[in-house]
Design a protein around this motif. Structure first.
Motif, PDB file in Angstrom:
ATOM      1  N   LEU A 143      42.383  47.832  29.402  1.00  0.00           N
ATOM      2  CA  LEU A 143      41.204  48.004  28.549  1.00  0.00           C
ATOM      3  C   LEU A 143      39.932  47.542  29.255  1.00  0.00           C
ATOM      4  O   LEU A 143      38.891  48.201  29.196  1.00  0.00           O
ATOM      5  N   ILE A 144      40.026  46.406  29.928  1.00  0.00           N
ATOM      6  CA  ILE A 144      38.852  45.852  30.601  1.00  0.00           C
ATOM      7  C   ILE A 144      38.452  46.717  31.798  1.00  0.00           C
ATOM      8  O   ILE A 144      37.275  47.057  31.979  1.00  0.00           O
ATOM      9  N   VAL A 145      39.447  47.115  32.601  1.00  0.00           N
ATOM     10  CA  VAL A 145      39.170  47.911  33.805  1.00  0.00           C
ATOM     11  C   VAL A 145      38.588  49.287  33.444  1.00  0.00           C
ATOM     12  O   VAL A 145      37.636  49.751  34.078  1.00  0.00           O
ATOM     13  N   THR A 146      39.146  49.940  32.415  1.00  0.00           N
ATOM     14  CA  THR A 146      38.647  51.280  32.032  1.00  0.00           C
ATOM     15  C   THR A 146      37.233  51.215  31.460  1.00  0.00           C
ATOM     16  O   THR A 146      36.570  52.241  31.314  1.00  0.00           O
ATOM     17  N   ASN A 147      36.778  50.013  31.111  1.00  0.00           N
ATOM     18  CA  ASN A 147      35.390  49.851  30.653  1.00  0.00           C
ATOM     19  C   ASN A 147      34.486  49.383  31.804  1.00  0.00           C
ATOM     20  O   ASN A 147      33.426  48.793  31.576  1.00  0.00           O
ATOM     21  N   HIS A 148      34.974  49.627  33.034  1.00  0.00           N
ATOM     22  CA  HIS A 148      34.182  49.367  34.253  1.00  0.00           C
ATOM     23  C   HIS A 148      33.800  47.895  34.416  1.00  0.00           C
ATOM     24  O   HIS A 148      32.699  47.574  34.868  1.00  0.00           O
ATOM     25  N   ILE A 149      34.721  47.044  34.011  1.00  0.00           N
ATOM     26  CA  ILE A 149      34.527  45.604  34.233  1.00  0.00           C
ATOM     27  C   ILE A 149      35.580  45.168  35.264  1.00  0.00           C
ATOM     28  O   ILE A 149      36.749  45.548  35.165  1.00  0.00           O
ATOM     29  N   SER A 150      35.167  44.401  36.241  1.00  0.00           N
ATOM     30  CA  SER A 150      36.108  43.951  37.283  1.00  0.00           C
ATOM     31  C   SER A 150      36.970  42.793  36.773  1.00  0.00           C
ATOM     32  O   SER A 150      36.458  41.861  36.132  1.00  0.00           O
ATOM     33  N   VAL A 151      38.260  42.869  37.072  1.00  0.00           N
ATOM     34  CA  VAL A 151      39.177  41.756  36.786  1.00  0.00           C
ATOM     35  C   VAL A 151      39.455  41.065  38.121  1.00  0.00           C
ATOM     36  O   VAL A 151      40.053  41.650  39.024  1.00  0.00           O
ATOM     37  N   TYR A 152      38.980  39.844  38.267  1.00  0.00           N
ATOM     38  CA  TYR A 152      39.133  39.124  39.527  1.00  0.00           C
ATOM     39  C   TYR A 152      40.491  38.434  39.645  1.00  0.00           C
ATOM     40  O   TYR A 152      41.050  38.348  40.726  1.00  0.00           O
ATOM     41  N   ARG A 153      40.965  37.964  38.513  1.00  0.00           N
ATOM     42  CA  ARG A 153      42.205  37.171  38.583  1.00  0.00           C
ATOM     43  C   ARG A 153      42.897  37.119  37.225  1.00  0.00           C
ATOM     44  O   ARG A 153      42.237  37.018  36.195  1.00  0.00           O
ATOM     45  N   ILE A 154      44.236  37.233  37.244  1.00  0.00           N
ATOM     46  CA  ILE A 154      45.048  36.985  36.035  1.00  0.00           C
ATOM     47  C   ILE A 154      46.072  35.930  36.426  1.00  0.00           C
ATOM     48  O   ILE A 154      46.818  36.125  37.386  1.00  0.00           O
ATOM     49  N   GLU A 155      46.070  34.818  35.720  1.00  0.00           N
ATOM     50  CA  GLU A 155      47.049  33.784  36.057  1.00  0.00           C
ATOM     51  C   GLU A 155      47.651  33.149  34.810  1.00  0.00           C
ATOM     52  O   GLU A 155      46.972  32.974  33.799  1.00  0.00           O
TER      53      GLU A 155
END
Length: 303
Positions: free
Chosen positions: A271-283
């Motif tokens: 959802l976040i990526v398709t709204n053109h927002i970068s995901v730097y890290r998931i932990e």
């Protein structure tokens, strides 16, 4: 017929106006290592003493091996081994002689002494006077005494108290092998959370006499998992997740997702990526049983 080897119903112990144990419903299955956790003074030892018939409950029922402890006390206690508080011993006798005294009282075969000395690794010290034993050796002798009759149920109250790290490791390894090797069910109380984390299959957490959690140890960890996401636009990401019914909070510059499975995390990421927002890290924040315990008990009680 109950599936539980130990089951209490509303077990309560009151001293004057103070509840030491309140409406406790313990459920311990056969073959489990049940970690009974709580701060000092939470009611652990009182509960274990009630299970052993050493303290009379104010109210409630105790069933062990599907029998009422009130009615079948003698038969039940024959099949329980226990070490509550510090072990009792005769300092002027050897380790072997101490076990021989107990063996005669409970009338089990003489060979059991050598066998339990081997289990607790005291064979080489069996002819030494107990007053010359280290604290760890005395503790192991206490466990040996509780194993003499090869009980179906073993109740250990703070068995690693006062031991050094090597001693703690030894006792831990010893306890872990008892269910598979000897068919025992073990209830072990502790305020050493790291110990229970490494040894128990089932956990009960007691706080101020109340049982506030009881389930598989995996469920305790899983139910409290936290996933952090670091993104380029925090506020917008939060809004997107909320509008898609994915519950999150913002903490220390990250999105925090509670109790999410893998699918939910993948959905949040997409959802976040398709709204053109970068995901730097998931932990995933790996939390110890201690973290969870402190949260459940409101950081209460001495540890």
């Amino acid at each position: 017929m109950s599936q539980y080897i130990v089951e209490t119903q509303n077990l309560t112990k009151k001293y004057g106006d103070h509840f030491s144990v309140k409406q406790l419903n313990l459920k311990v299955k056969e073959g489990e290592i049940y970690g009974f956790l709580g701060p000092n003074g939470a009611g652990k030892t009182t509960t274990l003493k009630m299970l052993l018939g050493l303290v009379k409950p104010t109210e409630g029922k105790i069933k062990i091996f599907n029998k009422d402890l009130n009615i079948h006390r003698t038969n039940i206690l024959k099949n329980i081994g226990s070490l509550v508080e510090s072990p009792s011993y005769y300092g002027h006798l050897t380790g072997y002689e101490n076990l021989e005294v107990i063996r005669r009282l409970i009338n089990v075969p003489k060979q059991n002494i050598d066998e339990v000395l081997e289990i607790v690794r005291l064979t080489n010290q069996k002819d030494k006077l107990v007053k010359k034993y280290s604290l760890g050796m005395k503790q192991r002798l206490g466990i040996a005494a509780s194993l003499l009759a090869y009980p179906k149920l073993l109740i250990l109250d703070e068995p690693t108290n006062g031991l050094d790290p090597a001693g703690i490791q030894e006792i831990r390894e010893l306890i872990k092998q008892l269910p598979s090797k000897y068919g025992m069910t073990v209830i072990i109380s502790s305020h050493l959370l790291s110990e229970i984390d490494q040894i128990a299959t089932q956990v009960g957490i007691i706080q101020k006499g109340n049982l506030i959690f009881q389930d598989k140890i995996e469920k305790l960890r899983k139910s409290k998992s936290i996933v952090k996401m670091r993104v380029s636009n925090l506020a917008e990401s939060y809004r997107i997740l909320q509008s898609n019914n994915i519950i999150s909070t913002i903490k220390n510059g990250c999105l925090v997702l509670n109790n999410c499975d893998d699918e939910k995390i993948a959905q949040a990421n997409q959802l976040i990526v398709t709204n053109h927002i970068s995901v730097y890290r998931i932990e995933e924040e790996r939390r110890t049983l201690e973290d969870i315990f402190l949260e459940l008990t409101g950081k209460g009680g001495s540890l």
